[in-house]
Scaffold this active site. Structure first.
Site, PDB file in Angstrom:
ATOM      1  CE1 TYR A 203      36.757   8.287   1.341  1.00 40.04           C
ATOM      2  CE2 TYR A 203      35.763   6.917   2.924  1.00 40.04           C
ATOM      3  CZ  TYR A 203      36.714   7.215   2.100  1.00 40.04           C
ATOM      4  OH  TYR A 203      37.631   6.362   1.256  1.00 40.04           O
ATOM      5  CE  LYS A 237      41.271   7.628   0.241  1.00 41.03           C
ATOM      6  NZ  LYS A 237      39.635   6.636   0.536  1.00 41.03           N
ATOM      7  N   GLY A 309      43.335   1.515  -4.029  1.00 42.07           N
ATOM      8  CA  GLY A 309      42.986   0.419  -3.727  1.00 42.07           C
ATOM      9  C   GLY A 309      43.083  -0.361  -4.599  1.00 42.07           C
ATOM     10  NE  ARG A 310      37.083   0.056  -4.767  1.00 40.29           N
ATOM     11  CZ  ARG A 310      35.877   0.699  -4.556  1.00 40.29           C
ATOM     12  NH1 ARG A 310      35.242   0.891  -5.188  1.00 40.29           N
ATOM     13  NH2 ARG A 310      36.497   2.840  -4.625  1.00 40.29           N
TER      14      ARG A 310
END
Length: 334
Positions: A203, A237, A309-310
């Site tokens: 990230y 990722k 996920g969400r």
């Protein structure tokens, strides 16, 4: 099959080659890991892997989830990273058993979560839902200006829990990156000793990243993917880069003038990771049609899968299962 076995015994064919992928039952035999726009890295090409790492990666790529050398993960680390607010839209998903049931029946390669939830809920799904244990994390209470995720568990915890991989969040570009890289290196060495694959959540974060185009710019994500590969990740990722760059003129060097489509950016990110497999984040919840287009686009350009996920567990269970199965089919046939 007999002819293929003879070729293998004679050393003329690799059992993990694209012409003979080891899929789980029901996977079309003619499906290969080559895509229309880009070639997908195969497990046999990751010749640096130890026996333990290779065995665990094989389970994720071929024995669970979509199969055919692809992976689809279901994370539930958001309770730590974002807080309970992510569960408001669908209250039942605040109970981790919701995600475990979705992972079990939705054809996921593994569920990704922290040690507390693994200890409390995994036992009833052991052997049915593979585990990616997240080893570090933080809350969203402080700003990301000096983002750093401290360790919350160990690789030994992952072995104790029967995990097939561990996850580590690395904040590329953060003022705390020196400490982050050192912490990651300790984790990497432990993974090597114990034969545990490591997935890096790469990230871009921090004021310096913001001044060079932002965390979702092509520059930032392209760089982050390479950093993860350089530091020893087995899988990285990353987020899908912006389709349209908002502040391209402030990106460094040649990035400021590049004219890449979003698909070309994805392909370049996969190539930057070299012998590191790449999975892309589904991000916050969006419409099914838009999400489907993103899934097809990243898989057509060399990705090994996605982490939802969400986008999944914020949906009612019936809808989440339907969409999950749809995407598993796309991955399997990509």
């Amino acid at each position: 099959v007999l002819r293929q076995a003879i070729l293998i015994l004679n050393g003329e064919s690799n059992p993990m080659s694209p012409t003979m992928t080891l899929e789980k039952p029901g996977t079309p035999a003619n499906v290969t890991p080559k895509t229309a726009q880009g070639k997908r890295l195969t497990l046999c090409e990751m010749d640096y892997l130890s026996t333990g790492k290779k065995a665990r990666m094989h389970r994720l790529l071929y024995q669970h989830g979509p199969g055919n050398g692809t992976m689809m993960f279901l994370p539930i680390d958001q309770g730590l990273e974002h807080g309970p607010v992510d569960f408001f839209v669908n209250p039942p998903c605040g109970n981790p058993q919701y995600q475990f049931e979705l992972a079990k029946h939705g054809n996921y390669s593994a569920i990704a979560l922290h040690v507390g939830m693994a200890d409390k809920y995994l036992k009833n799904y052991a052997g049915q839902v593979p585990l990616v244990l997240k080893l570090n994390g933080k809350t969203c209470v402080p700003s990301d200006n000096h983002a750093f995720s401290s360790l919350t568990s160990s690789v030994e915890d992952a072995v104790r829990l029967g995990a097939d991989a561990v996850g580590y969040t690395l904040f590329v570009g953060s003022p705390s990156q020196a400490e982050d890289i050192q912490q990651f290196n300790d984790v990497r060495r432990e993974c090597e000793q114990l034969g545990m694959p490591i997935i890096v959540w790469a990230y871009p974060r921090g004021e310096a990243i913001d001044k060079k185009g932002g965390k979702n710019s092509f520059y930032a994500i392209h760089y982050a993917a390479r950093v993860a590969a350089e530091l020893g990740a087995d899988v990285v990722k990353v987020n899908i880069p912006n389709a349209v760059e908002k502040d391209q003129n402030i990106q460094p060097d040649d990035y400021a003038t590049l004219q890449y489509s979003q698909a070309e950016k994805v392909k370049a990110i996969v190539e930057a990771a070299t012998k590191t497999m790449v999975v892309f984040s589904g991000g916050s919840k969006i419409g099914e049609d838009e999400l489907t287009s993103q899934v097809k686009m990243v898989m057509d350009n060399g990705a090994h899968g996605l982490i939802f996920g969400r986008n999944m567990w914020q949906r009612p269970m019936d809808e989440a299962l339907s969409v999950s199965q749809k995407f598993a089919d796309i991955l399997r046939n990509s």
